[in-house]
Design an enzyme around this catalytic site. Sequence first.
Site, PDB file in Angstrom:
ATOM      1  N   HIS A   1      36.524  32.292  44.882  1.00 39.62           N
ATOM      2  CA  HIS A   1      35.958  31.275  43.997  1.00 39.62           C
ATOM      3  C   HIS A   1      36.972  30.899  42.916  1.00 39.62           C
ATOM      4  O   HIS A   1      37.578  31.782  42.300  1.00 39.62           O
ATOM      5  CB  HIS A   1      34.695  31.802  43.312  1.00 39.62           C
ATOM      6  CG  HIS A   1      33.544  32.019  44.235  1.00 39.62           C
ATOM      7  ND1 HIS A   1      32.581  32.984  44.024  1.00 39.62           N
ATOM      8  CD2 HIS A   1      33.196  31.398  45.382  1.00 39.62           C
ATOM      9  CE1 HIS A   1      31.681  32.934  44.994  1.00 39.62           C
ATOM     10  NE2 HIS A   1      32.036  31.983  45.828  1.00 39.62           N
TER      11      HIS A   1
ATOM     12  N   TYR B   1      37.744  36.044  40.523  1.00 39.87           N
ATOM     13  CA  TYR B   1      37.814  37.472  40.873  1.00 39.87           C
ATOM     14  C   TYR B   1      36.934  37.853  42.056  1.00 39.87           C
ATOM     15  O   TYR B   1      36.416  38.965  42.130  1.00 39.87           O
ATOM     16  CB  TYR B   1      37.446  38.354  39.658  1.00 39.87           C
ATOM     17  CG  TYR B   1      37.875  37.806  38.325  1.00 39.87           C
ATOM     18  CD1 TYR B   1      39.231  37.630  38.042  1.00 39.87           C
ATOM     19  CD2 TYR B   1      36.953  37.449  37.350  1.00 39.87           C
ATOM     20  CE1 TYR B   1      39.645  37.129  36.810  1.00 39.87           C
ATOM     21  CE2 TYR B   1      37.350  36.946  36.121  1.00 39.87           C
ATOM     22  CZ  TYR B   1      38.700  36.780  35.854  1.00 39.87           C
ATOM     23  OH  TYR B   1      39.107  36.282  34.642  1.00 39.87           O
ATOM     24  N   HIS B   2      36.790  36.943  43.047  1.00 38.41           N
ATOM     25  CA  HIS B   2      35.856  37.199  44.139  1.00 38.41           C
ATOM     26  C   HIS B   2      36.503  37.104  45.516  1.00 38.41           C
ATOM     27  O   HIS B   2      35.969  36.441  46.410  1.00 38.41           O
ATOM     28  CB  HIS B   2      34.696  36.200  44.071  1.00 38.41           C
ATOM     29  CG  HIS B   2      33.887  36.274  42.822  1.00 38.41           C
ATOM     30  ND1 HIS B   2      33.132  35.207  42.350  1.00 38.41           N
ATOM     31  CD2 HIS B   2      33.712  37.284  41.926  1.00 38.41           C
ATOM     32  CE1 HIS B   2      32.533  35.557  41.233  1.00 38.41           C
ATOM     33  NE2 HIS B   2      32.865  36.817  40.957  1.00 38.41           N
ATOM     34  N   PRO B   3      37.623  37.764  45.783  1.00 41.98           N
ATOM     35  CA  PRO B   3      38.225  37.677  47.111  1.00 41.98           C
ATOM     36  C   PRO B   3      37.364  38.388  48.160  1.00 41.98           C
ATOM     37  O   PRO B   3      36.875  39.492  47.935  1.00 41.98           O
ATOM     38  CB  PRO B   3      39.576  38.368  46.942  1.00 41.98           C
ATOM     39  CG  PRO B   3      39.378  39.324  45.803  1.00 41.98           C
ATOM     40  CD  PRO B   3      38.426  38.629  44.877  1.00 41.98           C
TER      41      PRO B   3
END
Length: 525
Positions: free
Chosen positions: A291, A462-464
Amino acid sequence: MTTERTGADVVVVGAGSGGCVAARRLLDAGLRVLLLEAGGPDRHPLIRAPGAFSKLFRTPLDWNFTTTPQPGAAGRTFYWPRGKVLGGSSAINATIWIRGSRRDYDRWGEGWTWAEVLPTFRALEDYRGEAGETRGTGGPLPVGARDRSHDLSHAFVASAALGLGLKAVDTFNDGVLDGAGLLESNHLRGERYSAFRAFLQPVLGHPNLTVLTGAHVLELLWDGPRAAGVRLRWQGRTLDAPAGGVLLTAGAVQTPHLLMLSGVGPRTELARLNIPVRVALDGVGRGLQDHLAVPVISRSRVASLDSGHPAAALAQYAWNRSGPLSSNIAEAAAFSHARPGLDPAGDPDLQFHFGPAYFRDHGFQTARGAHFSVGPVLVDVHSRGQITLASRDPFAAPTIDPQYLTDERDVQSLVAGVRQAREIAGAPPLARLRGAEVLPGEGVRSEAALRRYVQEECSTLYHPVGTAALGDGEHAVVDRRLAVQGTQGLWVGDASVMPRIIHANTNATAMMIGARAAEFVEAGL
């Protein structure tokens, strides 16, 4: 080479959100668990303070990754914080407790539909709020509304409803991502509850649990096709830790990294570094999704969380766990359909994160005075990137190439999102509390200028996910019970298994995945 027998039934690699939950579930099932974490213990005092999360970035608690230059984002490299501490990224994040939508999980398919994952979500929670069919009580993790939310956050909810024609909602955790509302947090009495603190700290003395910090896993050990343990570096020694099975919960960056170092991955990628191929799986490291957020910041006519003196905020928090540091900064959210031509009955493409503070560049850039931030976040992601090996050295970071904004639809959504953020800030009651727009600035209006702003200012939220995806096709890395294809005794239980990123923050879903992984490991041993 030194060899030590651990006596573990399962080695869990990575004490992050999935790993801590999985380790607790495996322990409760009567199994002997060895949990390995490359980072240290969670003793840093600011871990407890939700509003101090960005102060933990680029410290020893952070892996401090950097991406390759991104042509779609003005050629910039992107900083990627990931937790290097017990609790993983749940120890350094913004403690937003939110699930994906019913459609998100239904799209994952058999074994992962909303109806199938909801009981696991409920079992994680100790929800402080009105009881309902979607909420759980008595679980290890305290979740719910903050003790107090800033007046600006309440104004944002009302203004998003008025400015974008959205409904005001009480929760985003019932399977529907729609409307505007205050966000829930995994807080209790002003303190963060990371996955470690909630799930493992209460049972650290259990005789069947061994937790090693500062333990860097080098590779998997094999007995034919079976994962028979791991090789690790700990306290200056190289050790072998045999076990009945291995659960990888190192996250969407390091789980594929470890798989490839161990000979599991794309044949061409392994051959490039002369790594013997144990299992050829083209999907390892592929399918990376994340994101992106863009800051839209205005001056505030009322005091914001960061307009006072930092020392005063720290003293207030130390005294009674109140004040700015008891907030998680991102206090409210709204979901909208922004990109032209998007089906209004389908999934939203944007999630707005509202913070009563100046939040830009991960908190590294600050400004004097009072501000608030309305950040459009791309949640309907079409660009796809990859994780590859930079070298055979297990201590070298992998190459991270998210390929941001390579799909035109992603650019269009964020440009439209900046315009919608302005509509929210311009609607009462927020309009009555705002001063001038600081970013992008009143002069940035044209399509070209907004595109340039998005490309120059966007950053990871911070959403890999997605680099060891579950499924049935040729690019699936794990099956629907999270076992790695072509192996035995090896599972993955973190965000890397998401075949498609959910349309909201990913931490709660990572914990759900860890809990379900433990069930599959227990059944498969």
